[in-house]
Design a protein around this motif. Structure first.
Motif, short mmCIF file in Angstrom:
data_model
loop_
_atom_site.label_atom_id
_atom_site.label_comp_id
_atom_site.label_asym_id
_atom_site.label_seq_id
_atom_site.Cartn_x
_atom_site.Cartn_y
_atom_site.Cartn_z
N PRO A 2 -2.95 -10.63 -1.14
CA PRO A 2 -3.32 -9.97 -2.40
C PRO A 2 -3.05 -8.46 -2.33
CG PRO A 2 -5.28 -10.55 -1.16
CD PRO A 2 -4.11 -11.14 -0.43
N ASP A 3 -2.92 -7.86 -3.50
CA ASP A 3 -2.70 -6.43 -3.59
C ASP A 3 -3.92 -5.69 -3.05
OD1 ASP A 3 -1.20 -4.17 -4.31
OD2 ASP A 3 -2.35 -3.96 -6.16
N ILE A 4 -3.68 -4.68 -2.24
CA ILE A 4 -4.75 -3.88 -1.64
C ILE A 4 -5.05 -2.72 -2.57
CG2 ILE A 4 -5.51 -2.61 0.41
CD1 ILE A 4 -4.76 -5.59 0.92
N PRO A 5 -6.27 -2.64 -3.12
CA PRO A 5 -6.59 -1.55 -4.06
C PRO A 5 -6.71 -0.21 -3.34
CG PRO A 5 -8.53 -2.88 -3.65
CD PRO A 5 -7.39 -3.56 -2.94
N SER A 6 -6.54 0.83 -4.10
CA SER A 6 -6.67 2.19 -3.58
C SER A 6 -8.11 2.44 -3.11
CB SER A 6 -6.32 3.19 -4.69
OG SER A 6 -6.69 4.49 -4.31
N TRP A 34 0.87 5.79 -2.28
CA TRP A 34 0.12 4.54 -2.30
C TRP A 34 0.77 3.46 -3.16
CZ3 TRP A 34 -3.59 3.05 0.91
CH2 TRP A 34 -4.30 1.89 0.60
N SER A 35 1.22 3.82 -4.34
CA SER A 35 1.78 2.80 -5.25
C SER A 35 3.09 2.21 -4.73
CB SER A 35 1.98 3.39 -6.64
OG SER A 35 2.92 4.45 -6.59
N TYR A 37 3.68 1.74 -1.34
CA TYR A 37 3.46 1.09 -0.04
C TYR A 37 3.24 -0.40 -0.20
CZ TYR A 37 2.58 5.82 1.76
OH TYR A 37 2.68 7.14 2.12
N ASP A 38 3.71 -1.16 0.81
CA ASP A 38 3.43 -2.59 0.81
C ASP A 38 2.02 -2.82 1.38
OD1 ASP A 38 3.65 -2.32 3.59
OD2 ASP A 38 5.57 -3.38 3.71
N SER A 39 1.57 -4.05 1.32
CA SER A 39 0.20 -4.38 1.75
C SER A 39 -0.04 -4.05 3.22
CB SER A 39 -0.10 -5.86 1.50
OG SER A 39 -0.14 -6.11 0.13
N ARG A 42 -0.63 -0.33 3.53
CA ARG A 42 -1.94 0.00 2.94
C ARG A 42 -3.07 -0.38 3.88
NH1 ARG A 42 -1.61 -1.56 -3.50
NH2 ARG A 42 0.07 -0.10 -4.01
#
Length: 75
Positions: A2-6, A34-35, A37-39, A42
């Motif tokens: 899943p996408d890792i939130p900031s 950040w936007s 970068y891959d998971s 992050r």
């Protein structure tokens, strides 16, 4: 994965000495990238944030009347 939130907590203030944000502990480069970068990247940054936060010198907190021992007692 899943996408890792900031990790941003909306306390955006860069410490001049360390170069880290005092809210999320990222560098300017990490914040701006950040936007893109891959998971994996992050997750690597997030793991480093815990170390950065732990290594930071604790700031002295202001004392209130109770902790300073100057509180008056009302009877």
């Amino acid at each position: 994965m899943p996408d890792i939130p900031s990790p941003c907590v909306a306390v955006c203030q860069i410490d001049r000495e360390s170069g880290h944000c005092l809210g999320c502990w990222r560098t300017i480069e990490e914040i701006s990238g950040w936007s893109r970068y891959d998971s994996d990247r992050r997750l690597q940054i997030i793991a480093e944030l815990h170390d950065r936060r732990g290594a930071a010198v604790p700031r002295q907190r202001r004392k209130n009347r109770r902790s300073a021992g100057t509180a008056t007692r009302v009877e």
